[in-house]
Design a protein around this motif. Structure first.
Motif, PDB file in Angstrom:
ATOM      1  N   LYS A   6       0.844  -1.188   0.000  1.00  0.00           N
ATOM      2  CA  LYS A   6       0.000   0.000   0.000  1.00  0.00           C
ATOM      3  C   LYS A   6       0.879   1.237   0.000  1.00  0.00           C
ATOM      4  O   LYS A   6       2.015   1.205   0.460  1.00  0.00           O
ATOM      5  N   THR A   7       0.357   2.315  -0.533  1.00  0.00           N
ATOM      6  CA  THR A   7       1.071   3.585  -0.496  1.00  0.00           C
ATOM      7  C   THR A   7       0.762   4.242   0.837  1.00  0.00           C
ATOM      8  O   THR A   7      -0.396   4.363   1.201  1.00  0.00           O
ATOM      9  N   VAL A   8       1.800   4.630   1.556  1.00  0.00           N
ATOM     10  CA  VAL A   8       1.540   5.291   2.820  1.00  0.00           C
ATOM     11  C   VAL A   8       2.035   6.718   2.875  1.00  0.00           C
ATOM     12  O   VAL A   8       1.490   7.507   3.620  1.00  0.00           O
ATOM     13  N   TYR A   9       3.041   7.053   2.128  1.00  0.00           N
ATOM     14  CA  TYR A   9       3.602   8.390   2.281  1.00  0.00           C
ATOM     15  C   TYR A   9       3.924   9.033   0.948  1.00  0.00           C
ATOM     16  O   TYR A   9       4.493   8.408   0.073  1.00  0.00           O
ATOM     17  N   THR A  10       3.552  10.280   0.829  1.00  0.00           N
ATOM     18  CA  THR A  10       4.102  11.149  -0.195  1.00  0.00           C
ATOM     19  C   THR A  10       4.727  12.284   0.605  1.00  0.00           C
ATOM     20  O   THR A  10       4.251  12.617   1.682  1.00  0.00           O
ATOM     21  N   PHE A  11       5.783  12.828   0.123  1.00  0.00           N
ATOM     22  CA  PHE A  11       6.483  13.787   0.971  1.00  0.00           C
ATOM     23  C   PHE A  11       7.390  14.713   0.192  1.00  0.00           C
ATOM     24  O   PHE A  11       7.681  14.499  -0.974  1.00  0.00           O
ATOM     25  N   ARG A  36      11.631   2.607   9.050  1.00  0.00           N
ATOM     26  CA  ARG A  36      12.341   1.513   9.718  1.00  0.00           C
ATOM     27  C   ARG A  36      12.239   1.626  11.230  1.00  0.00           C
ATOM     28  O   ARG A  36      12.123   0.616  11.924  1.00  0.00           O
ATOM     29  N   GLU A  37      12.268   2.861  11.748  1.00  0.00           N
ATOM     30  CA  GLU A  37      12.084   3.057  13.187  1.00  0.00           C
ATOM     31  C   GLU A  37      10.718   2.555  13.640  1.00  0.00           C
ATOM     32  O   GLU A  37      10.560   2.105  14.768  1.00  0.00           O
ATOM     33  N   ASN A  38       9.735   2.642  12.748  1.00  0.00           N
ATOM     34  CA  ASN A  38       8.381   2.178  13.045  1.00  0.00           C
ATOM     35  C   ASN A  38       8.158   0.734  12.607  1.00  0.00           C
ATOM     36  O   ASN A  38       7.016   0.281  12.509  1.00  0.00           O
ATOM     37  N   ARG A  39       9.230   0.040  12.314  1.00  0.00           N
ATOM     38  CA  ARG A  39       9.205  -1.367  11.900  1.00  0.00           C
ATOM     39  C   ARG A  39       8.348  -1.592  10.662  1.00  0.00           C
ATOM     40  O   ARG A  39       7.654  -2.597  10.543  1.00  0.00           O
ATOM     41  N   GLN A  40       8.400  -0.653   9.738  1.00  0.00           N
ATOM     42  CA  GLN A  40       7.702  -0.785   8.469  1.00  0.00           C
ATOM     43  C   GLN A  40       8.732  -1.079   7.383  1.00  0.00           C
ATOM     44  O   GLN A  40       9.837  -0.548   7.412  1.00  0.00           O
ATOM     45  N   GLU A  41       8.352  -1.922   6.433  1.00  0.00           N
ATOM     46  CA  GLU A  41       9.256  -2.312   5.365  1.00  0.00           C
ATOM     47  C   GLU A  41       8.874  -1.627   4.054  1.00  0.00           C
ATOM     48  O   GLU A  41       7.786  -1.858   3.518  1.00  0.00           O
ATOM     49  N   ALA A  42       9.759  -0.792   3.555  1.00  0.00           N
ATOM     50  CA  ALA A  42       9.520  -0.138   2.268  1.00  0.00           C
ATOM     51  C   ALA A  42       9.673  -1.166   1.155  1.00  0.00           C
ATOM     52  O   ALA A  42      10.608  -1.966   1.154  1.00  0.00           O
ATOM     53  N   THR A  43       8.731  -1.148   0.218  1.00  0.00           N
ATOM     54  CA  THR A  43       8.767  -2.096  -0.899  1.00  0.00           C
ATOM     55  C   THR A  43       9.044  -1.412  -2.231  1.00  0.00           C
ATOM     56  O   THR A  43       9.425  -2.081  -3.188  1.00  0.00           O
ATOM     57  N   ALA A  44       8.851  -0.107  -2.301  1.00  0.00           N
ATOM     58  CA  ALA A  44       9.069   0.602  -3.561  1.00  0.00           C
ATOM     59  C   ALA A  44       9.192   2.099  -3.313  1.00  0.00           C
ATOM     60  O   ALA A  44       8.576   2.633  -2.392  1.00  0.00           O
ATOM     61  N   VAL A  92       6.736   8.961  -3.776  1.00  0.00           N
ATOM     62  CA  VAL A  92       5.911   8.076  -2.961  1.00  0.00           C
ATOM     63  C   VAL A  92       6.744   6.887  -2.507  1.00  0.00           C
ATOM     64  O   VAL A  92       7.498   6.328  -3.295  1.00  0.00           O
ATOM     65  N   ILE A  93       6.595   6.516  -1.249  1.00  0.00           N
ATOM     66  CA  ILE A  93       7.214   5.289  -0.755  1.00  0.00           C
ATOM     67  C   ILE A  93       6.086   4.348  -0.383  1.00  0.00           C
ATOM     68  O   ILE A  93       5.160   4.717   0.335  1.00  0.00           O
ATOM     69  N   ARG A  94       6.167   3.127  -0.884  1.00  0.00           N
ATOM     70  CA  ARG A  94       5.163   2.104  -0.572  1.00  0.00           C
ATOM     71  C   ARG A  94       5.738   1.155   0.459  1.00  0.00           C
ATOM     72  O   ARG A  94       6.922   0.874   0.455  1.00  0.00           O
ATOM     73  N   GLY A  98       0.311  -4.569   6.812  1.00  0.00           N
ATOM     74  CA  GLY A  98       0.455  -5.424   7.977  1.00  0.00           C
ATOM     75  C   GLY A  98       1.701  -5.164   8.789  1.00  0.00           C
ATOM     76  O   GLY A  98       1.891  -5.753   9.822  1.00  0.00           O
ATOM     77  N   ASN A  99       2.578  -4.247   8.326  1.00  0.00           N
ATOM     78  CA  ASN A  99       3.741  -3.889   9.132  1.00  0.00           C
ATOM     79  C   ASN A  99       3.278  -3.170  10.388  1.00  0.00           C
ATOM     80  O   ASN A  99       2.248  -2.507  10.403  1.00  0.00           O
ATOM     81  N   ALA A 100       4.062  -3.260  11.424  1.00  0.00           N
ATOM     82  CA  ALA A 100       3.734  -2.598  12.686  1.00  0.00           C
ATOM     83  C   ALA A 100       3.534  -1.115  12.465  1.00  0.00           C
ATOM     84  O   ALA A 100       4.264  -0.478  11.729  1.00  0.00           O
ATOM     85  N   ASP A 101       2.528  -0.564  13.116  1.00  0.00           N
ATOM     86  CA  ASP A 101       2.240   0.861  13.102  1.00  0.00           C
ATOM     87  C   ASP A 101       1.894   1.416  11.732  1.00  0.00           C
ATOM     88  O   ASP A 101       1.964   2.606  11.521  1.00  0.00           O
ATOM     89  N   ALA A 102       1.544   0.599  10.763  1.00  0.00           N
ATOM     90  CA  ALA A 102       1.190   1.103   9.436  1.00  0.00           C
ATOM     91  C   ALA A 102      -0.118   1.872   9.500  1.00  0.00           C
ATOM     92  O   ALA A 102      -1.026   1.492  10.220  1.00  0.00           O
ATOM     93  N   ASN A 103      -0.203   2.918   8.731  1.00  0.00           N
ATOM     94  CA  ASN A 103      -1.418   3.747   8.689  1.00  0.00           C
ATOM     95  C   ASN A 103      -2.341   3.224   7.618  1.00  0.00           C
ATOM     96  O   ASN A 103      -1.915   2.790   6.578  1.00  0.00           O
TER      97      ASN A 103
END
Length: 104
Positions: A6-11, A36-44, A92-94, A98-103
């Motif tokens: 899923k797309t979570v951030y544009t910045f 990474r601090e939030n234990r989320q894995e960037a896929t793209a 955009v970073i995807r 299901g990663n921890a703390d994902a929005n």
């Protein structure tokens, strides 16, 4: 079938009309570190074609790293995360769902 990405951030750099390579790299690194601090894995990393060209021009000026040293910027990845382009004007970073703390 539900997508695992899923797309979570544009910045950041989309507000700059013509960002330099360093600005793009810093913005991506900052966001990847936060994920990474939030234990989320960037896929793209999805970026405008113009940003991709800026990065590749910068990469060409740097040349290849010495043998045995890692390269943080490749033709198809940045910091080990695959690079993609689109017709948009946002960076955009995807991340995996299901990663921890994902929005969202």
């Amino acid at each position: 079938m539900e997508s695992i990405v899923k797309t979570v951030y544009t910045f950041g750099v989309e507000k700059v009309t013509h960002p330099g390579a360093e600005e793009i790299i810093v913005a991506v690194y900052r966001e990847l570190s936060r994920l990474r601090e939030n234990r989320q894995e960037a896929t793209a990393i999805v970026l405008p074609v113009s940003h991709y060209r800026v990065l590749q021009s910068y990469r060409a000026r740097l040349g290849d790293p010495p043998p045995g040293l890692p390269d943080y910027i490749g033709k198809y990845e940045l910091f080990g995360v695959p690079l993609y382009t689109d017709g948009g004007n946002r960076l955009v970073i995807r991340v995996k769902k299901g990663n921890a703390d994902a929005n969202g």
